[in-house]
Design a protein around this motif. Sequence first.
Motif, short mmCIF file in Angstrom:
data_model
loop_
_atom_site.label_atom_id
_atom_site.label_comp_id
_atom_site.label_asym_id
_atom_site.label_seq_id
_atom_site.Cartn_x
_atom_site.Cartn_y
_atom_site.Cartn_z
N GLY A 56 0.84 -1.19 0.00
CA GLY A 56 0.00 0.00 0.00
C GLY A 56 0.87 1.24 0.00
O GLY A 56 2.00 1.22 0.48
N LYS A 57 0.33 2.33 -0.58
CA LYS A 57 1.06 3.60 -0.65
C LYS A 57 0.19 4.74 -0.13
O LYS A 57 -1.04 4.71 -0.25
CB LYS A 57 1.49 3.91 -2.09
N MET A 58 0.85 5.76 0.43
CA MET A 58 0.18 6.98 0.87
C MET A 58 0.80 8.16 0.13
O MET A 58 2.01 8.19 -0.07
CB MET A 58 0.37 7.19 2.38
N ILE A 59 -0.03 9.11 -0.29
CA ILE A 59 0.45 10.30 -0.99
C ILE A 59 0.07 11.53 -0.19
O ILE A 59 -1.04 11.64 0.32
CB ILE A 59 -0.21 10.42 -2.38
N ASP A 60 1.01 12.45 -0.07
CA ASP A 60 0.71 13.73 0.58
C ASP A 60 1.78 14.74 0.18
O ASP A 60 2.80 14.38 -0.43
CB ASP A 60 0.66 13.58 2.10
N ALA A 61 1.55 16.00 0.53
CA ALA A 61 2.51 17.06 0.21
C ALA A 61 2.63 18.00 1.40
O ALA A 61 1.69 18.18 2.17
CB ALA A 61 2.05 17.83 -1.02
N SER A 62 3.82 18.58 1.53
CA SER A 62 4.05 19.54 2.61
C SER A 62 4.80 20.75 2.07
O SER A 62 5.65 20.62 1.18
CB SER A 62 4.87 18.87 3.73
N PHE A 63 4.50 21.92 2.62
CA PHE A 63 5.19 23.13 2.20
C PHE A 63 6.63 23.13 2.70
O PHE A 63 6.93 22.68 3.80
CB PHE A 63 4.48 24.38 2.74
N THR A 82 1.28 30.94 -1.83
CA THR A 82 -0.01 30.23 -1.83
C THR A 82 -0.63 30.34 -0.44
O THR A 82 0.05 30.70 0.53
CB THR A 82 0.18 28.75 -2.23
N LYS A 83 -1.92 30.05 -0.37
CA LYS A 83 -2.63 30.09 0.91
C LYS A 83 -3.25 28.74 1.20
O LYS A 83 -3.71 28.05 0.29
CB LYS A 83 -3.73 31.15 0.90
N LYS A 84 -3.24 28.36 2.48
CA LYS A 84 -3.91 27.14 2.90
C LYS A 84 -4.40 27.31 4.34
O LYS A 84 -3.62 27.68 5.21
CB LYS A 84 -2.98 25.93 2.80
N ASN A 85 -5.68 27.04 4.53
CA ASN A 85 -6.30 27.17 5.86
C ASN A 85 -6.03 28.53 6.50
O ASN A 85 -5.75 28.64 7.69
CB ASN A 85 -5.80 26.06 6.79
N GLY A 86 -6.07 29.57 5.67
CA GLY A 86 -5.90 30.93 6.18
C GLY A 86 -4.45 31.36 6.36
O GLY A 86 -4.17 32.51 6.67
N GLU A 87 -3.49 30.44 6.15
CA GLU A 87 -2.07 30.77 6.29
C GLU A 87 -1.44 30.98 4.92
O GLU A 87 -1.82 30.33 3.95
CB GLU A 87 -1.32 29.65 7.01
N VAL A 123 1.44 24.85 -6.80
CA VAL A 123 0.96 23.66 -7.51
C VAL A 123 0.06 22.84 -6.60
O VAL A 123 0.43 22.51 -5.46
CB VAL A 123 2.14 22.79 -8.01
N HIS A 124 -1.14 22.51 -7.08
CA HIS A 124 -2.08 21.73 -6.27
C HIS A 124 -1.51 20.34 -6.00
O HIS A 124 -0.84 19.74 -6.86
CB HIS A 124 -3.41 21.61 -7.01
N ASP A 125 -1.78 19.84 -4.80
CA ASP A 125 -1.26 18.54 -4.39
C ASP A 125 -1.49 17.46 -5.44
O ASP A 125 -0.60 16.67 -5.76
CB ASP A 125 -1.92 18.08 -3.07
N SER A 126 -2.69 17.44 -6.00
CA SER A 126 -3.08 16.37 -6.91
C SER A 126 -2.32 16.38 -8.23
O SER A 126 -2.26 15.37 -8.94
CB SER A 126 -4.59 16.44 -7.20
N GLN A 127 -1.72 17.52 -8.59
CA GLN A 127 -1.04 17.64 -9.88
C GLN A 127 0.24 16.81 -9.96
O GLN A 127 0.75 16.55 -11.05
CB GLN A 127 -0.74 19.11 -10.19
N ALA A 128 0.76 16.40 -8.81
CA ALA A 128 1.99 15.59 -8.80
C ALA A 128 1.70 14.10 -8.81
O ALA A 128 2.63 13.29 -8.84
CB ALA A 128 2.83 15.95 -7.58
N LEU A 129 0.42 13.72 -8.79
CA LEU A 129 0.04 12.32 -8.65
C LEU A 129 0.65 11.43 -9.73
O LEU A 129 1.21 10.38 -9.44
CB LEU A 129 -1.48 12.20 -8.65
#
Length: 350
Positions: A147-154, A196-201, A229-235
């Motif tokens: 199994g694999k997990m995908i995520d991104a961090s600033f 970029t902005k995320k959750n008000g930050e 770049v949106h997280d999903s664009q690197a999928l």
Amino acid sequence: MNKYKPVGKRGLFDEHESYEKLSAIGNPLEMIENVIDFEIFRSTLEEGILTKEKKSNAGAKPYDVVMMFKILILQRYYGLGDTQLEYQIIDRLSFKKFLGLESGDKVPDEKTVWAFREKLTNKGLVEKLFSQFNEYLESKGLIMNEGKMIDASFTVAPRQRNTRDENKKIKEGKGDELWNDKPNKKKHKDIDARWTKKNGETFFGYKNHAKVDTKSKFIDKYKVTDASVHDSQALDDLLEEEDKGQDLYADSAYTGKEQEKIIDKYEMNNKVHEKGYRNKPLTDQQKANNKEKSKTRARVEHVFGFMEQSMSGLIVKSVGVKRATGIIGLINLTYNLFRYEQVIRLNILN
């Protein structure tokens, strides 16, 4: 008049006693060196870094490539700038021991560290070293491929002070046209990083997109982009043929028809969180499904949590996406090295 009495020179026995105390408290550098032989990286480093043998023996002898590589691992684990890194190597016993240096040995200065990292980056060696260690993990059966997990961090970069017109040109992809009459100013300007902005930050910099093994929590593959770049664009860049048949876990940022097509293309089992929409909220069953998926997906947050807390955060102090990619690659490799130590230690304890 000096009222303090000299305590005498520090001897080898005193130094050995200090090492023993560090070991007893829990020295992470000693712990990682107990399980990883950094010599495995020597051939890759020497092939990529060392130039042809000099015609004469004039000039300073180059520093050992494995030691220099270990310096970069120190830098990433402790979140140190080049100047501070040099100081800490001179000052700290644990750093010297990790690098195989004795008191009084010459320490690479900040320019030497910078130049070595530049060579690694420009020759694509960070990616090679990352892949090499992953092959080592595979050979040990530590990337489970269940199994694999995908995520991104600033990854935060130094903020730029530009005019509105300058920022407009940068967004239009014309940043290279700016400051040509001021070359010294231009070399300090990052025209690749984005706001970029995320959750008000608000964030400025890059994104570290990572694919992580669900069982072992090793980073399997990564992709670096600017922060906008949106997280999903690197999928599509993260998934591979070898992922076929495995479950794929990700948050709702990876939901959508295009993302579903990509997941289907690699024949993975879609375990991505479902998303509610206006006038079409999630059903109780969908909420329950998401809750069940979260038990696995949340493990990816441990990876970035380790980087933020144990590795002093995701920060680059460089200019441009190429250098940022090199540094983020080193961050990911450093994480995998320390994760390996954790896995080995926990296996021994259990």
